[in-house]
Design an enzyme around this catalytic site. Structure first.
Site, PDB file in Angstrom:
ATOM      1  N   LYS A 107      43.525  31.564  53.171  1.00  8.84           N
ATOM      2  CA  LYS A 107      42.517  32.324  51.908  1.00  8.84           C
ATOM      3  C   LYS A 107      40.649  32.401  53.347  1.00  8.84           C
ATOM      4  O   LYS A 107      41.208  31.480  53.742  1.00  8.84           O
ATOM      5  CB  LYS A 107      42.391  32.089  51.304  1.00  8.84           C
ATOM      6  CG  LYS A 107      41.668  33.276  49.857  1.00  8.84           C
ATOM      7  CD  LYS A 107      42.006  34.400  49.082  1.00  8.84           C
ATOM      8  CE  LYS A 107      42.001  36.140  49.416  1.00  8.84           C
ATOM      9  NZ  LYS A 107      42.814  36.178  48.148  1.00  8.84           N
TER      10      LYS A 107
HETATM   11  P1  NAD Z   1      38.071  45.106  45.464  1.00  9.77           P
HETATM   12  O1  NAD Z   1      36.432  44.476  46.062  1.00  9.77           O
HETATM   13  O2  NAD Z   1      38.515  46.858  46.178  1.00  9.77           O
HETATM   14  O3  NAD Z   1      36.921  45.663  44.140  1.00  9.77           O
HETATM   15  C1  NAD Z   1      37.285  44.788  42.837  1.00  9.77           C
HETATM   16  C2  NAD Z   1      36.098  45.895  42.161  1.00  9.77           C
HETATM   17  O4  NAD Z   1      36.327  44.534  40.780  1.00  9.77           O
HETATM   18  C3  NAD Z   1      34.963  46.409  41.813  1.00  9.77           C
HETATM   19  O5  NAD Z   1      35.606  47.781  40.627  1.00  9.77           O
HETATM   20  C4  NAD Z   1      34.249  45.526  41.038  1.00  9.77           C
HETATM   21  O6  NAD Z   1      33.273  46.764  41.005  1.00  9.77           O
HETATM   22  C5  NAD Z   1      35.142  44.796  40.482  1.00  9.77           C
HETATM   23  N1  NAD Z   1      34.436  43.588  39.306  1.00  9.77           N
HETATM   24  C6  NAD Z   1      33.154  42.626  40.375  1.00  9.77           C
HETATM   25  N2  NAD Z   1      32.952  42.047  40.094  1.00  9.77           N
HETATM   26  C7  NAD Z   1      33.034  41.965  38.234  1.00  9.77           C
HETATM   27  C8  NAD Z   1      32.909  41.984  36.937  1.00  9.77           C
HETATM   28  N3  NAD Z   1      32.237  40.486  37.391  1.00  9.77           N
HETATM   29  N4  NAD Z   1      33.593  42.003  36.343  1.00  9.77           N
HETATM   30  C9  NAD Z   1      33.884  43.294  35.983  1.00  9.77           C
HETATM   31  N5  NAD Z   1      34.419  44.342  37.086  1.00  9.77           N
HETATM   32  C10 NAD Z   1      34.075  43.131  38.385  1.00  9.77           C
HETATM   33  O7  NAD Z   1      38.628  44.231  44.896  1.00  9.77           O
HETATM   34  P2  NAD Z   1      40.724  44.480  45.385  1.00  9.77           P
HETATM   35  O8  NAD Z   1      40.882  44.461  46.818  1.00  9.77           O
HETATM   36  O9  NAD Z   1      40.837  45.245  44.451  1.00  9.77           O
HETATM   37  O10 NAD Z   1      40.393  43.095  44.226  1.00  9.77           O
HETATM   38  C11 NAD Z   1      40.368  42.721  43.402  1.00  9.77           C
HETATM   39  C12 NAD Z   1      41.335  41.471  42.368  1.00  9.77           C
HETATM   40  O11 NAD Z   1      42.578  41.522  42.793  1.00  9.77           O
HETATM   41  C13 NAD Z   1      40.988  40.255  43.255  1.00  9.77           C
HETATM   42  O12 NAD Z   1      41.148  39.437  42.933  1.00  9.77           O
HETATM   43  C14 NAD Z   1      42.024  39.876  44.403  1.00  9.77           C
HETATM   44  O13 NAD Z   1      41.384  38.599  45.035  1.00  9.77           O
HETATM   45  C15 NAD Z   1      43.033  39.918  44.447  1.00  9.77           C
HETATM   46  N6  NAD Z   1      44.020  40.432  45.048  1.00  9.77           N
HETATM   47  C16 NAD Z   1      44.284  41.994  45.685  1.00  9.77           C
HETATM   48  C17 NAD Z   1      45.434  42.372  46.481  1.00  9.77           C
HETATM   49  C18 NAD Z   1      44.561  43.854  47.623  1.00  9.77           C
HETATM   50  O14 NAD Z   1      45.409  43.545  48.364  1.00  9.77           O
HETATM   51  N7  NAD Z   1      43.400  43.989  47.385  1.00  9.77           N
HETATM   52  C19 NAD Z   1      46.281  42.177  46.862  1.00  9.77           C
HETATM   53  C20 NAD Z   1      46.108  41.142  45.804  1.00  9.77           C
HETATM   54  C21 NAD Z   1      45.253  40.119  44.463  1.00  9.77           C
END
Ligand code: NAD
Length: 417
Positions: A107
């Site tokens: 990561k």
């Molecule tokens: P992103 O930055 O695209 O979106 C994050 C979202 O979460 C936004 O809508 C933001 O407003 C919201 N957010 C942030 N803090 C918050 C809070 N305290 N309360 C409520 N909402 C909140 O990120 P993403 O890529 O969608 O990742 C989201 C999660 O999924 C993370 O934990 C990431 O590690 C995990 N993840 C992402 C992927 C991927 O392919 N992008 C793959 C596996 C896991």
């Protein structure tokens, strides 16, 4: 109270200890799997658009590389810290092993709030960060991908920086690239598709009809937004969506396509016409069939777990449920589908993208999506069968299976020298 990063790492360590005890592995194996293989902290001097200089801190941590090159996202968030990155890297190791993609876990993160910086500044941060971690990344070493606060544009800058420094184009150094630079069809929605495959399987196994089932999604970014869309397409009634600014509630179900347009225009779900405003915490506690936390770590914790009324929690985010909440939810009979299974769709299609990039060959969307579905379903079956056989939670089963595979790789390779 611990910081979210230390909490995540303590939880990751406790999950590992539980898997070690389950398999009755020795302390040496435990110590080897607990330690990160490599940890790199870098300073990133940034020239701001106004000419001033600011120094940011970034990390790249490779937890384990026994089953293949390290793989894991890059996060741009003000909350990034070394313990958080360590925990996320460890979970990546388990995720890749569980879904049997030939990678270890890594990561990366930069402590920055990307909303406060211009696109040109973010490009400079990305290029300098990439240059600083260059000695440990590469298509056969460590392959970053998007995570919170980063996107395909950031991956394009990373790929270009790496390629310029080695003197030729290397598309396989990152995944989650734009399609025109060798990205894979189906990658941008893969995590969400995977989340919805397991959510539908979990509803089915709980005897809940998907059509008309109620759901809340927290996070409306790369994962949450498409998860909401795919759930809606499957007939699930999405009654509330939360993001970092607040939440919106419509008891009869939100129109997800209209909500997407609202978010494109306003940058938040807040203010969606026809909805009732809620605060984010209230949204998590609604009485629904399915809760999909798809934002950040630790949102289901000892403080609110007893008020969670969802029947099923499917972890779109990494580490959204603390260990304390896990125990409380399990005792209350709530099924928690763990992150290392539920959100693995992203790394599965990242693997497909890497294979395509390394072979300079493109697969069709149907092929990508059917292979993704097959892997998610077989992951679901393996974890639920193992959990039922041993009478343990889905998280304990998923971690135990993954730890077993990584340990086997260690044993087969032997300890050098
Ligand atoms: P992103 O930055 O695209 O979106 C994050 C979202 O979460 C936004 O809508 C933001 O407003 C919201 N957010 C942030 N803090 C918050 C809070 N305290 N309360 C409520 N909402 C909140 O990120 P993403 O890529 O969608 O990742 C989201 C999660 O999924 C993370 O934990 C990431 O590690 C995990 N993840 C992402 C992927 C991927 O392919 N992008 C793959 C596996 C896991």
């Amino acid at each position: 109270m611990q910081s979210p990063g230390s909490q995540a790492l303590a939880d990751a360590h406790a999950q590992l200890a539980e898997a070690i005890a389950f398999h009755e592995y020795d302390e040496g194996t435990h110590a080897m799997l607990k330690a990160s293989r490599r940890e790199l902290t870098v300073s990133i001097p940034l020239r701001r658009d106004d000419g001033t200089v600011e120094v940011l801190t970034g990390y790249r941590i490779q937890h384990n590389i026994s089953r293949g090159p390290a793989k894991g996202g890059l996060r741009f968030s003000p909350d990034v810290n070394v313990d958080e990155v360590r925990a996320l890297a460890m979970w990546m190791t388990w995720k890749c092993a569980l879904l049997d993609v030939p990678y270890g876990g890594a990561k990366g993160g930069v402590a920055i709030d990307p909303r406060r910086y211009s696109s040109a500044e973010l490009e400079r941060v990305t290029r300098r960060y990439t240059t600083e971690i260059l000695p440990i990344i590469g298509p056969q070493r460590d392959i970053p991908a998007p995570d919170i606060g980063t996107d395909e544009r950031v991956m394009a800058w990373m790929m270009d920086t790496y390629s310029v420094s080695v003197g030729h184009t290397v598309p396989g150094v990152v995944t989650g690239k734009p399609l025109s630079l060798g990205g894979s069809l189906g990658r941008s929605s893969a995590t969400s598709r995977g989340v919805v495959h397991v959510a539908l399987a979990a509803l089915e196994s709980a005897g809940i009809e998907a059509v008309g089932a109620t759901a809340v999604v927290q996070g409306f970014g790369k994962v949450g937004r498409d998860a909401a869309r795919f759930l809606h397409q499957a007939g699930v009634r999405l009654v509330a969506v939360a993001d970092q600014y607040g939440a919106v509630h419509v008891a009869t179900g939100l129109d997800v396509e209209l909500l997407c347009r609202h978010v494109d225009e306003h940058g938040t779900v807040v203010g969606f016409p026809g909805s009732t405003p809620l605060n984010g915490a209230e949204a998590l506690e609604l009485d629904v069939d399915l809760l999909v936390p798809a934002a950040v770590e630790g949102v289901l914790n000892g403080e609110n777990a007893r008020r969670i009324r969802a029947r099923i929690v499917v972890e779109g985010a990494n580490g959204p449920t603390t260990r304390e909440a896990d125990h409380i939810l399990s005792e209350a009979g709530v099924v928690v589908v763990p992150d290392i299974l539920a959100n693995a769709g992203g790394v599965i299609v990242s693997y497909f993208e890497w294979v395509q990039s390394n072979q300079s060959f493109r697969w069709g969307l149907d092929e990508v999506e059917s292979r993704l579905e097959e892997r998610m379903r077989s992951g679901w079956t393996a974890v639920t069968d193992f959990a039922a056989h041993h009478g343990i939670t889905l998280r304990a089963a998923a971690t135990a299976l993954a730890v077993q595979r990584v340990t086997e790789a260690h044993r087969l390779r032997g300890l050098y020298p």
